[in-house]
Design an enzyme around this catalytic site. Sequence first.
Site, PDB file in Angstrom:
ATOM      1  N   SER A   1      41.866  27.249 -27.202  1.00  0.00           N
ATOM      2  CA  SER A   1      41.415  28.543 -26.706  1.00  0.00           C
ATOM      3  C   SER A   1      42.334  29.030 -25.578  1.00  0.00           C
ATOM      4  O   SER A   1      43.527  29.207 -25.782  1.00  0.00           O
ATOM      5  CB  SER A   1      39.955  28.442 -26.256  1.00  0.00           C
ATOM      6  OG  SER A   1      39.368  29.704 -26.119  1.00  0.00           O
TER       7      SER A   1
ATOM      8  N   ASP B   1      35.075  30.573 -36.830  1.00  0.00           N
ATOM      9  CA  ASP B   1      35.238  30.876 -35.401  1.00  0.00           C
ATOM     10  C   ASP B   1      34.782  32.308 -35.128  1.00  0.00           C
ATOM     11  O   ASP B   1      35.330  33.261 -35.675  1.00  0.00           O
ATOM     12  CB  ASP B   1      36.706  30.703 -35.013  1.00  0.00           C
ATOM     13  CG  ASP B   1      36.923  30.684 -33.504  1.00  0.00           C
ATOM     14  OD1 ASP B   1      36.068  31.216 -32.775  1.00  0.00           O
ATOM     15  OD2 ASP B   1      37.955  30.148 -33.071  1.00  0.00           O
TER      16      ASP B   1
ATOM     17  N   HIS C   1      34.388  27.633 -33.055  1.00  0.00           N
ATOM     18  CA  HIS C   1      35.448  27.675 -32.049  1.00  0.00           C
ATOM     19  C   HIS C   1      35.627  26.342 -31.316  1.00  0.00           C
ATOM     20  O   HIS C   1      36.727  26.002 -30.913  1.00  0.00           O
ATOM     21  CB  HIS C   1      35.124  28.782 -31.040  1.00  0.00           C
ATOM     22  CG  HIS C   1      36.215  29.039 -30.048  1.00  0.00           C
ATOM     23  ND1 HIS C   1      37.451  29.541 -30.408  1.00  0.00           N
ATOM     24  CD2 HIS C   1      36.265  28.855 -28.691  1.00  0.00           C
ATOM     25  CE1 HIS C   1      38.208  29.676 -29.333  1.00  0.00           C
ATOM     26  NE2 HIS C   1      37.516  29.248 -28.280  1.00  0.00           N
TER      27      HIS C   1
END
Length: 335
Positions: free
Chosen positions: A149, A282, A310
Amino acid sequence: MELTWAKTLALTGGVLLVPVFAVVASFLFWPGLLLKAYNWYNRRSQGMVVRYSHSGTYRFCYSARGTPGGATPSLLLLHGFTASKDMWLPVVMYLPRNLHVVCLDMPGHEGTSRTGAEDYSIQGQARRVHQFVRSVGLDKSPFHLAGTSMGGNVAGVYAGLYPADVCSLTLVCPAGLVYPTDSSFVALLKQLDLEKPIAPSKPIPLIPTSMQELEAMLKLCCYKPPKIPHQFLRGLLANRIPNNDFYREVFLAIVEEKSRYLLQEHLNLITAPLQVIWGKNDQVLDVSGATVIQKALPHCQVDLLDNCGHTIALERPRKFANLMLDFHNKAKKQA
């Protein structure tokens, strides 16, 4: 004699009740402390040791296992927004004990120094990670770098800026791209209108202030939210809330124009063998980002995970560890 035994029994029982009472009290009244104790035990059971490194007045906090300089390159793991080095513990469980693993608290997070917005921008974080790498001597030989991320954005930019440091790179659902398809999270961000200052009263989906918002965040981040005991959820929220002003400052730094698409702008500078891992479900950063990277770097390896959101390190830690190790070993043989 009976009186003596009674006194002994009472004394022994009292001593035994002290730790029991402490655990029960923590569970009921200080769930945040209970969660920290759980992470401490988890680190200890996996042989991860928390350490600090200082560079001038700046302090880095990280956990590590193994020793550098072996036949296998070290592995440096960069966590995502609002997380900490401990988010990698489910993955570390499936990594070889002889692999030198380093999990860094990103700038301002957990035990690493808090300074200001300049350090929280993606380029600022990349510079600080480089400072850390030099402070602990990781730059003595190229290492494998992985980030998820926000940490994936930083890892990609780092690999572009300091190519000699990185022998192979794994990006996990990375931020910093122009995604062909908007995720649920990006759709929510567009409602905030990032071109204007975000009012302090305006909620940000990844910065919960209540149990309801925390549960909504877990549903957003996970394909199937894990069944976490209520007291642990309370502990997670209790530990996060005091940091929410900091999280908001970081959020504003990483979504502003100069940071928002920084990974995309640095893709052409990445020379290390590259692996991209993404959950097909995600909702935070759409899986279409993998196509963007593959188009820019056709030789990269892309692994897409079914029924995964995610938070791959939480949802599929064994699968993630195996994919990363296989890629790591393949890149080492090709070097």
